[in-house]
Enzyme design. Structure first.
Site, PDB file in Angstrom:
ATOM      1  N   LYS A   1      25.554 -11.904  20.140  1.00 57.28           N
ATOM      2  CA  LYS A   1      24.342 -11.392  19.476  1.00 57.28           C
ATOM      3  C   LYS A   1      23.528 -12.620  19.088  1.00 57.28           C
ATOM      4  O   LYS A   1      23.768 -13.260  18.060  1.00 57.28           O
ATOM      5  CB  LYS A   1      24.729 -10.591  18.225  1.00 57.28           C
ATOM      6  CG  LYS A   1      23.700  -9.572  17.755  1.00 57.28           C
ATOM      7  CD  LYS A   1      22.355 -10.128  17.339  1.00 57.28           C
ATOM      8  CE  LYS A   1      22.314 -10.736  15.968  1.00 57.28           C
ATOM      9  NZ  LYS A   1      20.977 -11.321  15.650  1.00 57.28           N
TER      10      LYS A   1
ATOM     11  N   CYS B   1      21.377 -27.849  10.647  1.00 54.87           N
ATOM     12  CA  CYS B   1      22.345 -27.693   9.550  1.00 54.87           C
ATOM     13  C   CYS B   1      22.881 -29.055   9.126  1.00 54.87           C
ATOM     14  O   CYS B   1      23.433 -29.201   8.050  1.00 54.87           O
ATOM     15  CB  CYS B   1      23.484 -26.779   9.958  1.00 54.87           C
ATOM     16  SG  CYS B   1      24.514 -27.508  11.229  1.00 54.87           S
TER      17      CYS B   1
ATOM     18  N   GLU C   1      19.242 -25.244  -0.087  1.00 59.34           N
ATOM     19  CA  GLU C   1      18.748 -25.488   1.269  1.00 59.34           C
ATOM     20  C   GLU C   1      17.336 -24.887   1.414  1.00 59.34           C
ATOM     21  O   GLU C   1      17.136 -23.699   1.170  1.00 59.34           O
ATOM     22  CB  GLU C   1      19.693 -24.809   2.266  1.00 59.34           C
ATOM     23  CG  GLU C   1      19.274 -25.036   3.708  1.00 59.34           C
ATOM     24  CD  GLU C   1      20.258 -24.410   4.705  1.00 59.34           C
ATOM     25  OE1 GLU C   1      20.506 -23.200   4.610  1.00 59.34           O
ATOM     26  OE2 GLU C   1      20.736 -25.137   5.584  1.00 59.34           O
TER      27      GLU C   1
ATOM     28  N   PHE D   1      18.874 -19.266  14.551  1.00 54.21           N
ATOM     29  CA  PHE D   1      17.687 -19.615  15.353  1.00 54.21           C
ATOM     30  C   PHE D   1      17.591 -21.091  15.702  1.00 54.21           C
ATOM     31  O   PHE D   1      16.879 -21.463  16.634  1.00 54.21           O
ATOM     32  CB  PHE D   1      16.402 -19.168  14.632  1.00 54.21           C
ATOM     33  CG  PHE D   1      15.930 -20.126  13.557  1.00 54.21           C
ATOM     34  CD1 PHE D   1      15.233 -21.279  13.890  1.00 54.21           C
ATOM     35  CD2 PHE D   1      16.189 -19.896  12.211  1.00 54.21           C
ATOM     36  CE1 PHE D   1      14.798 -22.177  12.920  1.00 54.21           C
ATOM     37  CE2 PHE D   1      15.770 -20.777  11.225  1.00 54.21           C
ATOM     38  CZ  PHE D   1      15.072 -21.923  11.590  1.00 54.21           C
TER      39      PHE D   1
HETATM   40  P1  NAD Z   1      20.450 -16.299   9.256  1.00 55.54           P
HETATM   41  O1  NAD Z   1      21.615 -16.211   8.355  1.00 55.54           O
HETATM   42  O2  NAD Z   1      19.165 -15.740   8.788  1.00 55.54           O
HETATM   43  O3  NAD Z   1      20.748 -15.542  10.650  1.00 55.54           O
HETATM   44  C1  NAD Z   1      21.895 -15.836  11.409  1.00 55.54           C
HETATM   45  C2  NAD Z   1      22.300 -14.579  12.178  1.00 55.54           C
HETATM   46  O4  NAD Z   1      22.674 -13.562  11.249  1.00 55.54           O
HETATM   47  C3  NAD Z   1      21.183 -14.004  13.038  1.00 55.54           C
HETATM   48  O5  NAD Z   1      21.723 -13.640  14.291  1.00 55.54           O
HETATM   49  C4  NAD Z   1      20.680 -12.802  12.235  1.00 55.54           C
HETATM   50  O6  NAD Z   1      20.279 -11.741  13.064  1.00 55.54           O
HETATM   51  C5  NAD Z   1      21.899 -12.390  11.419  1.00 55.54           C
HETATM   52  N1  NAD Z   1      21.556 -11.911  10.060  1.00 55.54           N
HETATM   53  C6  NAD Z   1      20.693 -12.497   9.193  1.00 55.54           C
HETATM   54  N2  NAD Z   1      20.687 -11.821   8.019  1.00 55.54           N
HETATM   55  C7  NAD Z   1      21.565 -10.798   8.158  1.00 55.54           C
HETATM   56  C8  NAD Z   1      21.989  -9.742   7.285  1.00 55.54           C
HETATM   57  N3  NAD Z   1      21.517  -9.629   6.045  1.00 55.54           N
HETATM   58  N4  NAD Z   1      22.871  -8.854   7.757  1.00 55.54           N
HETATM   59  C9  NAD Z   1      23.372  -8.962   9.005  1.00 55.54           C
HETATM   60  N5  NAD Z   1      22.997  -9.946   9.871  1.00 55.54           N
HETATM   61  C10 NAD Z   1      22.114 -10.854   9.446  1.00 55.54           C
HETATM   62  O7  NAD Z   1      20.284 -17.827   9.683  1.00 55.54           O
HETATM   63  P2  NAD Z   1      19.074 -18.478  10.497  1.00 55.54           P
HETATM   64  O8  NAD Z   1      17.884 -18.540   9.605  1.00 55.54           O
HETATM   65  O9  NAD Z   1      18.946 -17.863  11.827  1.00 55.54           O
HETATM   66  O10 NAD Z   1      19.654 -19.953  10.727  1.00 55.54           O
HETATM   67  C11 NAD Z   1      19.484 -20.999   9.828  1.00 55.54           C
HETATM   68  C12 NAD Z   1      20.692 -21.152   8.933  1.00 55.54           C
HETATM   69  O11 NAD Z   1      21.853 -21.407   9.715  1.00 55.54           O
HETATM   70  C13 NAD Z   1      20.592 -22.325   7.980  1.00 55.54           C
HETATM   71  O12 NAD Z   1      21.086 -21.917   6.730  1.00 55.54           O
HETATM   72  C14 NAD Z   1      21.490 -23.389   8.607  1.00 55.54           C
HETATM   73  O13 NAD Z   1      22.015 -24.323   7.697  1.00 55.54           O
HETATM   74  C15 NAD Z   1      22.563 -22.522   9.158  1.00 55.54           C
HETATM   75  N6  NAD Z   1      23.295 -23.205  10.210  1.00 55.54           N
HETATM   76  C16 NAD Z   1      24.546 -23.642   9.922  1.00 55.54           C
HETATM   77  C17 NAD Z   1      25.265 -24.350  10.874  1.00 55.54           C
HETATM   78  C18 NAD Z   1      26.644 -24.858  10.580  1.00 55.54           C
HETATM   79  O14 NAD Z   1      27.277 -25.409  11.465  1.00 55.54           O
HETATM   80  N7  NAD Z   1      27.152 -24.705   9.375  1.00 55.54           N
HETATM   81  C19 NAD Z   1      24.698 -24.601  12.131  1.00 55.54           C
HETATM   82  C20 NAD Z   1      23.406 -24.126  12.386  1.00 55.54           C
HETATM   83  C21 NAD Z   1      22.718 -23.429  11.417  1.00 55.54           C
END
Ligand code: NAD
Length: 505
Positions: free
Chosen positions: A182, A291, A392, A158
């Site tokens: 997605k 991130c 985090e 997000f």
């Molecule tokens: P999230 O893991 O909740 O969701 C990411 C994606 O995975 C979404 O599209 C969601 O629909 C899907 N998803 C979530 N839980 C799932 C599950 N149990 N099974 C299957 N699909 C699932 O992450 P978020 O809250 O959207 O984003 C924030 C996170 O992303 C933070 O931890 C941040 O540090 C990380 N992030 C990392 C980077 C990087 O470069 N390492 C960059 C941006 C964000």
């Protein structure tokens, strides 16, 4: 809120499959809300395996011709994409602000970063060139080719609705692949707009780029689908591990970028103004939801030196204004939802109950119309193994850890399970050099608050911040989406270049 897909005043998003907008086969949808106002922006269908299946079939069909399109012509299609995105910078930024909450300035910077990824991918004809070695045996030469993996999917988070889809889409297309996106179900609108803009680019064949809205079921369908060859993922560490494991079990190539706990190490010789602006911009910009956001302040030196540095940072943070992202006076935007605020307030309360000192309390800021504002919060006296220093939280919360020197600072930061980014503030070249060599993170910064590499360089962390060999963007982006083919050739006739003592074939 999850609900059945029922008629409502607010539109339900459609999938983009096979070059047209089509209703999802979903029976459920969730709300997409503006974090600043709480207004309902759209209903997001919780897409199904049938939606994914249709998207993969479409991408596969279009990819058959696309992979045979000359690399420079594919790159030219990306020049068009670059121009279209450039013409819509403001509009895209406004959409990011509305859907995700960040300030307009920040959103504009994010859109700019996304455009840079397109520019980097435009270098494909150069980057796809192979290697060769002549005369490895009599009349025998060997050469390599980089070919597309086939159909690739990206699953995005997000916090960067405009930038992160562009870490993948342009590189996947430049290298000759079909694409299924997605987007985060919390911020689907920028991705939708991207696809509308792509629709107008005739050089990109219909059906090559597909979008499937949804949440876990769509992700699982992607991970299990035999027609998807590679998966790029960005999100939290636990989801990244899950995605990487399931995709690998199913024989897919995967790059899963996960969460972070980034530290700033401040040495006593650091320039105070550079420290204050770097720390505050990184820890509290986008409400700490990057991130690359620093969320642990590691102060080295004597207690007096540490106190002086902290005092300046607290004073600068206290000046920041919390508010909606579309207000030009706002420094700290709302977090993604009122639920996220509630979770973060719980984290601050737990720290307080553990006896830690809340030296700046963001709970006092007005929660705003959407109930999602949380002001900058600084917590002092944090033990190195406390959750606020190790896990985090993903909000505008900065934990302060005090250490004697750079060695102790590095011992602490290197013990983290994460390794996305670490920042050092110092005016000492020797300390910076030692830090560069010893810090166990994929992306380091010296005297910069957010050390996010430009798109021509690889973006990615170490340890639990990534489950992958190859990072996003840069050379790695081209490598991830291509397979190496090595061809050894002998021509018996007219082999004019004899080789002495070479290989025998
Ligand atoms: P999230 O893991 O909740 O969701 C990411 C994606 O995975 C979404 O599209 C969601 O629909 C899907 N998803 C979530 N839980 C799932 C599950 N149990 N099974 C299957 N699909 C699932 O992450 P978020 O809250 O959207 O984003 C924030 C996170 O992303 C933070 O931890 C941040 O540090 C990380 N992030 C990392 C980077 C990087 O470069 N390492 C960059 C941006 C964000």
């Amino acid at each position: 809120m999850t609900d059945t897909v029922a008629p409502s005043a607010v539109r339900t998003l459609q999938q983009y499959i096979g070059g047209s907008w089509t209703p999802s086969t979903a029976t459920e949808a969730i709300d997409d809300r503006d974090p600043a106002t709480g207004d309902l922006l759209a209903r997001v269908p919780l897409g199904t395996a049938a939606d994914v299946d249709a998207a993969v079939a479409s991408a596969r069909k279009a990819q058959a011709g696309w992979r045979r399109t000359a690399p420079q012509i594919r790159a030219r299609a990306l020049y068009r994409l670059r121009d279209v995105l450039d013409q819509h910078r403001e509009e895209l930024a406004q959409l990011v602000t509305q859907d995700m909450g960040k300030t307009l300035d920040d959103a504009l910077a994010e859109v700019g970063r996304g455009i840079e990824s397109v520019e980097a991918a435009m270098g494909a004809p150069h980057m796809l060139k192979g290697q060769n070695l002549e005369g490895i045996g009599t009349g025998v030469d060997v050469e390599t080719f980089r070919q597309p993996v086939g159909v690739v999917a990206a699953i995005t988070p997000f916090n960067f609705p405009a930038m992160i889809p562009m870490w993948f889409l342009p590189f996947a297309l430049a290298t000759g692949n079909g694409f299924v996106l997605k987007p985060s179900e919390q911020v689907p609108l920028t991705s939708e707009r991207y696809v509308e803009l792509i629709e107008g680019i005739e050089e990109i064949p219909k059906g090559l780029v597909n979008i499937v809205h949804g949440a876990h079921d769509v992700v699982n369908a992607i991970l299990d689908h035999p027609g998807i060859d590679a998966v790029s993922f960005v999100g939290s560490a636990s989801t990244a591990r899950y995605v990487a494991t399931r995709a690998t079990e199913n024989g897919k190539r995967v790059q899963a970028l996960g969460g972070a706990k980034n530290a700033f190490i401040v040495l006593p010789d650091a320039d105070p103004a550079t420290v204050s602006s770097g720390v505050c911009g990184s820890a509290f910009g986008a409400a700490g939801q990057r991130c690359m956001a620093g969320s642990v302040l590691v102060l080295a030196g004597t207690p007096e030196q540490q106190d002086a540095a902290l005092e300046r940072i607290v004073a600068a943070a206290a000046e920041l204004t919390s508010g909606p992202g579309n207000d030009p006076t706002t420094d700290v935007c709302p977090v993604i939802s009122s639920d996220a605020r509630t979770r973060l307030v719980g984290d601050i309360e737990a720290a307080e109950q553990d006896g830690l000192k809340i030296v700046l309390d963001g709970r006092k800021a007005d929660a705003g119309q959407g109930g999602a504002n949380l002001g900058p919060t600084i917590i002092d006296g944090v033990p190195q193994d406390h959750r606020v220093a190790t896990e985090e939280l993903f909000g505008p919360i900065l934990a302060v850890v005090r250490v004697a020197d750079l060695d102790e600072a590095l011992q602490f930061t290197n013990a983290s399970r994460y390794g996305n980014s670490t920042i050092l503030f110092t005016e000492s070249g020797g300390a910076a050099r030692e830090f560069r060599y010893s810090a166990e993170s994929g992306m380091l910064g010296v005297n910069v608050g957010v050390a996010a590499p430009i798109a021509w360089m690889p973006f990615g962390g170490w340890k639990d911040s990534i489950d992958a060999d190859l990072h996003a963007n840069g050379d790695d982006g081209f490598r991830f989406y291509t397979r190496n083919k090595v061809v050894t050739t002998r021509w018996a006739s007219k082999s004019a270049a004899p080789t002495a003592g070479g290989m025998r074939f």
